[in-house]
Design a protein around this motif. Sequence first.
Motif, PDB file in Angstrom:
ATOM      1  N   MET A 101     -35.204   9.670  88.535  1.00 29.01           N
ATOM      2  CA  MET A 101     -34.926  10.322  87.072  1.00 29.01           C
ATOM      3  C   MET A 101     -35.378  11.592  86.814  1.00 29.01           C
ATOM      4  O   MET A 101     -36.413  11.831  86.817  1.00 29.01           O
ATOM      5  CB  MET A 101     -35.222   9.505  85.930  1.00 29.01           C
ATOM      6  N   SER A 102     -34.461  12.378  86.855  1.00 28.92           N
ATOM      7  CA  SER A 102     -34.729  13.946  86.935  1.00 28.92           C
ATOM      8  C   SER A 102     -34.513  14.580  85.585  1.00 28.92           C
ATOM      9  O   SER A 102     -34.760  15.398  85.442  1.00 28.92           O
ATOM     10  CB  SER A 102     -33.931  14.675  87.755  1.00 28.92           C
ATOM     11  N   SER A 103     -33.950  13.668  84.607  1.00 31.76           N
ATOM     12  CA  SER A 103     -33.519  14.024  83.196  1.00 31.76           C
ATOM     13  C   SER A 103     -35.221  14.645  82.583  1.00 31.76           C
ATOM     14  O   SER A 103     -35.954  14.013  82.639  1.00 31.76           O
ATOM     15  CB  SER A 103     -32.856  12.994  82.589  1.00 31.76           C
ATOM     16  N   GLU A 108     -34.830  15.088  79.227  1.00 35.79           N
ATOM     17  CA  GLU A 108     -34.745  14.761  77.938  1.00 35.79           C
ATOM     18  C   GLU A 108     -36.000  13.726  77.670  1.00 35.79           C
ATOM     19  O   GLU A 108     -36.340  12.859  78.318  1.00 35.79           O
ATOM     20  CB  GLU A 108     -33.564  14.030  77.826  1.00 35.79           C
ATOM     21  N   GLU A 153     -37.534  10.619  76.640  1.00 34.20           N
ATOM     22  CA  GLU A 153     -36.897   9.468  76.475  1.00 34.20           C
ATOM     23  C   GLU A 153     -37.349   8.562  74.848  1.00 34.20           C
ATOM     24  O   GLU A 153     -38.412   8.741  74.642  1.00 34.20           O
ATOM     25  CB  GLU A 153     -37.564   8.455  77.498  1.00 34.20           C
ATOM     26  N   GLN A 154     -36.498   8.135  74.454  1.00 30.21           N
ATOM     27  CA  GLN A 154     -36.804   7.469  73.214  1.00 30.21           C
ATOM     28  C   GLN A 154     -37.734   6.319  73.344  1.00 30.21           C
ATOM     29  O   GLN A 154     -37.441   5.595  74.201  1.00 30.21           O
ATOM     30  CB  GLN A 154     -35.656   7.168  72.384  1.00 30.21           C
ATOM     31  N   PRO A 155     -38.554   6.061  72.350  1.00 36.35           N
ATOM     32  CA  PRO A 155     -39.184   4.596  72.578  1.00 36.35           C
ATOM     33  C   PRO A 155     -38.242   3.499  72.248  1.00 36.35           C
ATOM     34  O   PRO A 155     -37.257   3.552  71.603  1.00 36.35           O
ATOM     35  CB  PRO A 155     -40.206   4.550  71.465  1.00 36.35           C
ATOM     36  N   GLN A 156     -38.194   2.529  73.291  1.00 36.17           N
ATOM     37  CA  GLN A 156     -37.178   1.581  73.146  1.00 36.17           C
ATOM     38  C   GLN A 156     -37.770   0.173  72.606  1.00 36.17           C
ATOM     39  O   GLN A 156     -37.016  -0.782  72.716  1.00 36.17           O
ATOM     40  CB  GLN A 156     -36.796   1.553  74.615  1.00 36.17           C
ATOM     41  N   GLY A 157     -38.917   0.394  72.344  1.00 29.74           N
ATOM     42  CA  GLY A 157     -39.494  -1.134  71.724  1.00 29.74           C
ATOM     43  C   GLY A 157     -38.813  -1.396  70.371  1.00 29.74           C
ATOM     44  O   GLY A 157     -38.688  -2.584  70.136  1.00 29.74           O
ATOM     45  N   GLY A 158     -37.958  -0.318  69.843  1.00 29.36           N
ATOM     46  CA  GLY A 158     -37.538  -0.736  68.651  1.00 29.36           C
ATOM     47  C   GLY A 158     -36.120  -1.632  68.809  1.00 29.36           C
ATOM     48  O   GLY A 158     -35.722  -2.210  67.795  1.00 29.36           O
ATOM     49  N   GLU A 159     -35.490  -1.644  70.010  1.00 31.74           N
ATOM     50  CA  GLU A 159     -34.540  -2.524  69.928  1.00 31.74           C
ATOM     51  C   GLU A 159     -34.661  -3.900  70.206  1.00 31.74           C
ATOM     52  O   GLU A 159     -35.149  -4.463  71.201  1.00 31.74           O
ATOM     53  CB  GLU A 159     -33.457  -2.103  71.080  1.00 31.74           C
ATOM     54  N   PRO A 160     -34.454  -4.613  69.194  1.00 39.34           N
ATOM     55  CA  PRO A 160     -34.690  -6.243  69.387  1.00 39.34           C
ATOM     56  C   PRO A 160     -33.779  -6.757  70.339  1.00 39.34           C
ATOM     57  O   PRO A 160     -32.660  -6.247  70.730  1.00 39.34           O
ATOM     58  CB  PRO A 160     -34.570  -6.673  68.018  1.00 39.34           C
ATOM     59  N   GLY A 167     -34.276  -7.673  73.267  1.00 40.47           N
ATOM     60  CA  GLY A 167     -34.620  -7.529  74.665  1.00 40.47           C
ATOM     61  C   GLY A 167     -35.067  -8.814  75.609  1.00 40.47           C
ATOM     62  O   GLY A 167     -34.854  -9.241  76.411  1.00 40.47           O
ATOM     63  N   TYR A 168     -36.274  -9.334  74.857  1.00 43.74           N
ATOM     64  CA  TYR A 168     -36.716 -10.622  75.137  1.00 43.74           C
ATOM     65  C   TYR A 168     -37.453 -11.121  73.982  1.00 43.74           C
ATOM     66  O   TYR A 168     -37.573 -10.683  73.081  1.00 43.74           O
ATOM     67  CB  TYR A 168     -37.604 -10.388  76.429  1.00 43.74           C
TER      68      TYR A 168
END
Lengths: 345, 525, 430
Positions: C1-3, C5, C7-14, C16-17
């Motif tokens: 990944m060369s972006s 930007e 990355e937003q923290p992603q723990g916020g999206e429920p 996932g598991y």
Amino acid sequence: MKKVRFAAPLAALATVAVVAVALAGTGAAAPAKKQATPFKAGLVSDVGRFNDKGFNQNQLVGLKYAQAHIPGLQISALESHSAGEYLPNFASLARKGFNIIIGAGFLLANQEATVAKQFPNTKFAITDYTAFIPPFSGKLKNVEGLTYATQENSYLVGCLAGLMVKQKGGSQTIGVVGGVKIPPVDTFLAGYQAGAAKCDPGIKVLVGYSQDFIDQAKCKTVAQNQIDQGSQVEFNVAGPCGLGTLDAAKQAGIWGIGVDVDQSYLGSHILTSAVKRVDTGVYLAIKGAQNGQFKGGADLVFNLKNAGVGLGKISPNVPASFLKKIAGLRAQIVAGKIKPPTKVK
Amino acid sequence: MARPPRSALESPATVAAASDTPVLELRGITKRFPGVLANDHVDLDLRRGEVHALLGENGAGKSTLMNILYGLYRPDEGEILLNGKPAEFTSPHGAIAAGIGMVHQHFMLIPVMTVAENIVLASEPRRNGVLLDTAAAERRVRELAEQFSFHIDPHARVQDITVGQQQRVEILKALYRRADILILDEPTAVLTPQEAVELFEILRRLVADGMSVIFISHKLNEVLDIADRITVLRRGRKIDTIPREGATEAGLARMMVGREVLFRVDKQATTPGGRLLQVDDLHVRDERGLETVRGVSFDVRAGEIVAIAGVDGNGQTQLIDAITGLQKPDSGHVVVAGEDLTGGSAHSFLEHGVGHIPEDRHRRGLVLEFTLAENLVLHDYAKEPYATRGFLHPKRIVEAARGLLKEFDVRGGTPETRASALSGGNQQKVVVAREVARDPKVLIAAQPTRGLDVGAIEFVHRRLVEERNEGRAVLLVSLELDEVLSLADRILVIYEGQIVGQYDPSVSEEELGIAMTGGAREAVA
Amino acid sequence: MSSTEPEQPQGGEPGGYAPSVAERLAFYQRAGGIITPIITAVIAFFMGGLVVLATGHNPFKTYRAIFDGTGLNWFFHFGHHHITLPFTHTRVFFWWDTNANANASYNLSQTLLLTTTLILTGLAVAFAFRCGLFNIGGQGQYITGAIVAVWVGSSWAGMAKGLHVFLAILLACLAGAAIAAVAGFLKAAVGAHEVITTIMLNWIAYWVGSYALGRGGPLQNKVDISVPVSSDVVKSGKLPTFWGNPELQALHVGFFIALGALVVFWLMLNRTTLGYQVRAVGFNPEAARYGGINVARNYVYAMAISGVFAGLGGAMDILGWQYRLGVLDIQVSNIGFIGIAVALLGRNTAVGVGLAALLFGALVNGTSTRGLDPSVFPPTLAGNLTLMIQALVLLFVGADVLVLAIWSSRKKIGLGRRAASPPSPEGAAT
């Protein structure tokens, strides 16, 4: 259990009638003098706490009785939830200027002695413990032991047991089950032996120890052995363990005799009880301290004369002539004409 | 990723939109969580009788969007139109009543109840008002199952049926409640390849019957296989909606990730060196006492990737546990770099240079409550320079972690961040970083890309090949055929606890597939 | 990944598991932070106040009396005072009256005596907790330590003072460790659940102590055989006191030992490899095993260390102020059980346990009948009030996950209200 709870205060009045020593009379005789600084009396419970339906609770009854009958008396009763509270409770009452502080039993002896040393001008008393043994050893002049001459009331129950057996005939044998062979137990036993022999000469008194104060099964076993040997009356001198003794008596259809508190609530098989009036003791200790009769470094002995020991409710099946005989013996003991022994034969 | 196995399953025709009004339209949906903009003005329209794929990396906002649609969350902005009319769902009950059914990744089934009971739950047919009419329930479930040719026994208890069948129960549950819009959240994540094929057949029958399906996925091949139109989300924003015709994996990947993605790893031929891992006639039992590894022998040389391909549940888990010291084998030998470690502890395997990327990073690979720095020293916390005579050196641990996080491009956290706060892809990078940084002689990678999106998969693949190029022996255990084919130097197929064939990477998928399902057993024996 | 930007923290999206129970608890622990335990305590005191009100007493006056009973008012004697400078007779102005209220200072010293022990029994629960073990056996381990301390302290007379105290403490700690390690060993060897085994071990300690100190028991005193109490700890076995009249249960140096234990607890967990192992096993035993950690051995170690803390607590009480142990002391003691509440309220952290121990120490001491005027509170009521407030705090400590759930659902409802303004026919249909 509920019955026990009421048994104590009720007995405080009932015994008066039976034993013909007017407790209330003594109280009324006290001069009601007004004091500038109120007299303050404190009581510290052991970890059994004041709702133990027994030892501690009865002493609280005595304290309240004192408050009701000694004008101007201020009281404070402190409960101990752990051994860690004994010392702060004593110290707190001493600091607040209490005139007499009573410890509710042997569990508090060490802490009471410690605090008594620190507050030599405060009077201390300890229930059912003699001031002549450690930690007091008679040296602490501001500590009074409150001891009970249980040989006296035991003498009376022993006599009553002897009379009942004699009347019934058959095996002239009675029994007693003590907890452990220690002086406070043996005084009961000695009085019982002597009283029985007095009223039924030639009677055989079986003496046994359960080696326990708690486990009812142990007392029951000892009592059943005695019953097998022909015992017709079983005397409990082992606290809660002794409920087993009385149960054995009930099952065998013979008489049982209670101890410490009036155990007549257990059933009609209870002949009477050798009652130790810790409530009276507390009351009399406070009254004595207020009247300048405090016996520092010695014991205040409770006996038949001052109603500190006595009999519980006597079975209605006891003939009136026997009651009269008992009353006569009581009078002789009170007059000092009979001195029941304290050592077991 | 390689081509999907489309040949046999190509649907006869893409169902054209039946009417111009979409059955469902989302307009400008925006949802914020503390610190995260999960959906940023997302538009989506669903036509009658289409499969609409929602594609995006882990954390792109797909599940949030669907939970909003299903009434589990409220949007901060935007509106939902159902058949052209505004709709608002306060709870899943509202969504269900409006004809929306959802199949979650984790099934909402009661294991001890039967299939029929689960399906009719909360809307049970009753007899005399109170009694559950079991017969009626089973009858209606059977009718539904037959209508859509689901092969399922209404009497069976849910705990006794396969995961694929459980998923069908979930779908039946939605149908039973008369859903005409079905949302499937990463439905193939839990399925075997064969079960996925069966699921797609079912979906095709459903849309042919006029149903509309939203299919959430991050797997490009299956999206191209099943979807009529594809909407790509990236970081909460909608990138585009495109028809399946003309879409390519490369194009979709670029939309998802925001840059070009390599699917085939560049791999030079190497000459394998000495045998670093030897497994000899290994027999292992699972926790129920069943022998699941039944006489496996193979070796892995320095500088080669050996892949063990097989359908899940053919003994892979016990095999890996036995060659990493996590479980004692019944018999056989495991030799690492010439030393027989059979029956040794996990610790001794680690000490002898075995690195292990476990198949389940949440259960095993990471202590989620630990920080990244703590996770990175999970094997070596007691060694210099991280500890001296039992005392840790937190600064050194953090510094070492800082370097590794940078080298392995772990994003979304510092060394002090808890592992649970990271996305799956970044969590897996942490695991890979730890195992690779120990400089192992043997690297065992068990399903190292499970649940990852294309960018992360590419990274893991590249690292595995680099490790191989540096002379390590790499053992790859995978269920993904294209992963096996693209990485392995040699392929072993495991079936019912035995190695049933060895193949060159030039083997065709069909041949491998047949071997994996037991077809090649006789040939080897 | 060369972006480039961020990355937003992603723990916020429920979704996932599905998080495990342990993860959820860990989440609550983080999310709740210091707020939840405080809310917990406040609710408990509020409920207690309602009950006081129901008994016809003024809750404010009652709490004031309890607060004064804790001795914490000692800190509030500010004003214009004078103290004598050390080694001189000069009196100078000082803003804080250090001996204005002898009663307050005495009460405070008693509160701190309790705090000392509660810190240690709290740590005993907390340490095991961090290894994923629920140590209900703090009481038994405490009793075991106390029995050994009273045995060593009351015999072995004639030993050098420092050595005698040290040996008594050491052996008490080892005894606590030994009885606790039994539970750890049973868990490791045969998977016996530690809640069951520690409860059983509590009874073993209880009855062994009752036998040893009871009539005719080997540790019973020889002076008065009618009294089921041990002999007194001899002078060389006593811990020095530093605050208050040494004859009247003064505060002993064990207080600093307990504070030291908090530091040791923290250091051990966060700065040693053993602590690392214990935490790893506590959070995720499977991952710990995978990491090369011997999980079974850690169960034994963690329990043994827990036992050291509890056994130390027993030794502190015996050698610090109690000096003797009776059968009834063992039978009515519950300080090990309060330790569970201390650990739970303190979130199994060093600072938390320290503060919770102070709270419970103050509560137990403050609600003693000494502080509650017997003319206002009949002694039997005061005694029960004590237990009731303690019980309420315990209850709410246990329920604080519930408190948090209500707290977070309140937030959810708040969001819902905002979005729910347009009526929704579909939603209303069901």
